[in-house]
Write an enzyme that holds these catalytic residues in place. Structure first.
Site, PDB file in Angstrom:
ATOM      1  N   PRO A   2     -19.818  -8.193  22.571  1.00  0.00           N
ATOM      2  CA  PRO A   2     -18.899  -8.191  21.432  1.00  0.00           C
ATOM      3  C   PRO A   2     -17.449  -8.035  21.874  1.00  0.00           C
ATOM      4  CG  PRO A   2     -20.771  -6.774  20.999  1.00  0.00           C
ATOM      5  CD  PRO A   2     -20.861  -7.172  22.433  1.00  0.00           C
ATOM      6  N   GLU A   3     -16.571  -8.790  21.221  1.00  0.00           N
ATOM      7  CA  GLU A   3     -15.143  -8.689  21.466  1.00  0.00           C
ATOM      8  C   GLU A   3     -14.491  -8.048  20.249  1.00  0.00           C
ATOM      9  OE1 GLU A   3     -13.524 -12.348  23.115  1.00  0.00           O
ATOM     10  OE2 GLU A   3     -15.470 -12.887  23.945  1.00  0.00           O
ATOM     11  N   HIS A  96     -36.484  -1.432  18.786  1.00  0.00           N
ATOM     12  CA  HIS A  96     -35.633  -0.910  19.857  1.00  0.00           C
ATOM     13  C   HIS A  96     -34.682   0.178  19.354  1.00  0.00           C
ATOM     14  CE1 HIS A  96     -37.203  -4.086  22.392  1.00  0.00           C
ATOM     15  NE2 HIS A  96     -36.859  -4.979  21.485  1.00  0.00           N
ATOM     16  N   ARG A 117     -31.537  -4.187  25.039  1.00  0.00           N
ATOM     17  CA  ARG A 117     -31.386  -4.221  26.499  1.00  0.00           C
ATOM     18  C   ARG A 117     -30.954  -2.889  27.097  1.00  0.00           C
ATOM     19  NH1 ARG A 117     -28.170 -10.045  26.432  1.00  0.00           N
ATOM     20  NH2 ARG A 117     -29.919 -11.300  25.673  1.00  0.00           N
TER      21      ARG A 117
END
Length: 286
Positions: A2-3, A96, A117
């Site tokens: 993400p930016e 998750h 992740r």
């Protein structure tokens, strides 16, 4: 990863749904999610219990939740797949789910940190006098910050022996710009990513910053850029700026300006997308 636009979308959601609420219980369900909190999961949960969340803040790609009445904040690292979701308390746990914050009110929602992740996480840090978590005190202001100093940025560009894209991604010079929006802004400015920063005039530097702001504001208006289901806002919705990208991911497709096939080149373990006609390479990079 993400930016700025994606992180800002999440920040706005947290400001709406979490600010002002008091933590009744914090559960750490995976130790990697608090690995940046050296004292561990039990300490993280114990220190959060009873604390009231302040207005969510952001600098560049970094997001944090100040604790009201404290000089401490919860810093959020979204990493490659981290999600901060506001979910009904009765909603089934995500596969998750890594951290859960329950609140002491009757709104019926909780904050969940989900990370497939496990590259991201949450951690508690002391604040600097400026109100930033101390571990990100070195991060520069971002181009949407009203206090961003354009003159200082231009002088820093001219002084650095580097190239344009490297400078755009240098978070100590300007924060929030990542690979996607760097390629988009450079395409809009008709500048090659390997152009030396020392060759950039003040007007061209100002123009490039304008394109950085424009592309970020355009992405913000549609919820950011989502290429898969991993980046979502706090309600689990994806952004769709990927439909409007002019450079990133468009290898071999015609340039939207001149029709020349777009190119992709490996760059610092990533890729750079550009138009070979509109964005002429400097001699050293051709």
């Amino acid at each position: 990863m993400p930016e700025l636009p994606e992180v800002e979308v999440v920040r706005r959601g947290l400001a709406r749904w979490v600010a002002g609420r008091t933590v009744a219980e914090a559960q750490v369900l995976h130790p990697r999610a608090v690995r940046r909190h050296p004292a561990g999961g039990e300490d993280f949960a114990a220190r959060l219990k009873g604390e009231t969340i302040g207005e969510a803040r952001r600098r560049g790609k970094y997001l944090w939740l100040p604790l009201e009445g404290r000089e401490t904040s919860v810093l959020g690292h979204l990493g490659m797949s981290g999600q901060l979701l506001v979910q009904p308390e009765e909603a089934p746990d995500e596969k998750h789910l890594r951290i859960r914050l329950r609140f002491d009110d009757d709104l019926g929602t909780e904050l969940r940190f989900v990370d497939q992740r496990t590259f991201g996480g949450l951690s508690l840090h002391e604040n600097t006098p400026d109100g930033l978590p101390d571990v990100i005190a070195h991060i520069a202001r971002d181009p949407l910050d009203p206090l961003f100093d354009e003159t200082a940025y231009h002088l820093a560009l001219r002084a650095r022996r580097t190239t344009l894209k490297r400078a755009l991604l240098d978070q100590s010079l300007i924060s929030g710009v990542g690979n996607i929006y760097a390629d988009e802004a450079l395409w809009r400015a008709r500048l090659h990513y390997e152009r030396p920063t020392a060759t950039l005039t003040r007007p061209r530097s100002t123009e490039l910053l304008g394109h950085v702001r424009d592309v970020m504001n355009a992405a913000l208006a549609v919820g950011g850029t989502s290429f898969d289901s991993l980046y979502v806002n706090v309600n689990g919705e994806s952004g769709y700026f990927d439909r409007s990208l002019d450079a990133y991911g468009r290898e071999d497709l015609p340039c939207r300006r001149c029709g020349t096939p777009m190119r992709r080149r490996p760059w610092m373990n990533r890729s750079s997308y550009f138009c070979p006609r509109c964005q002429r390479a400097p001699r050293s990079a051709s």
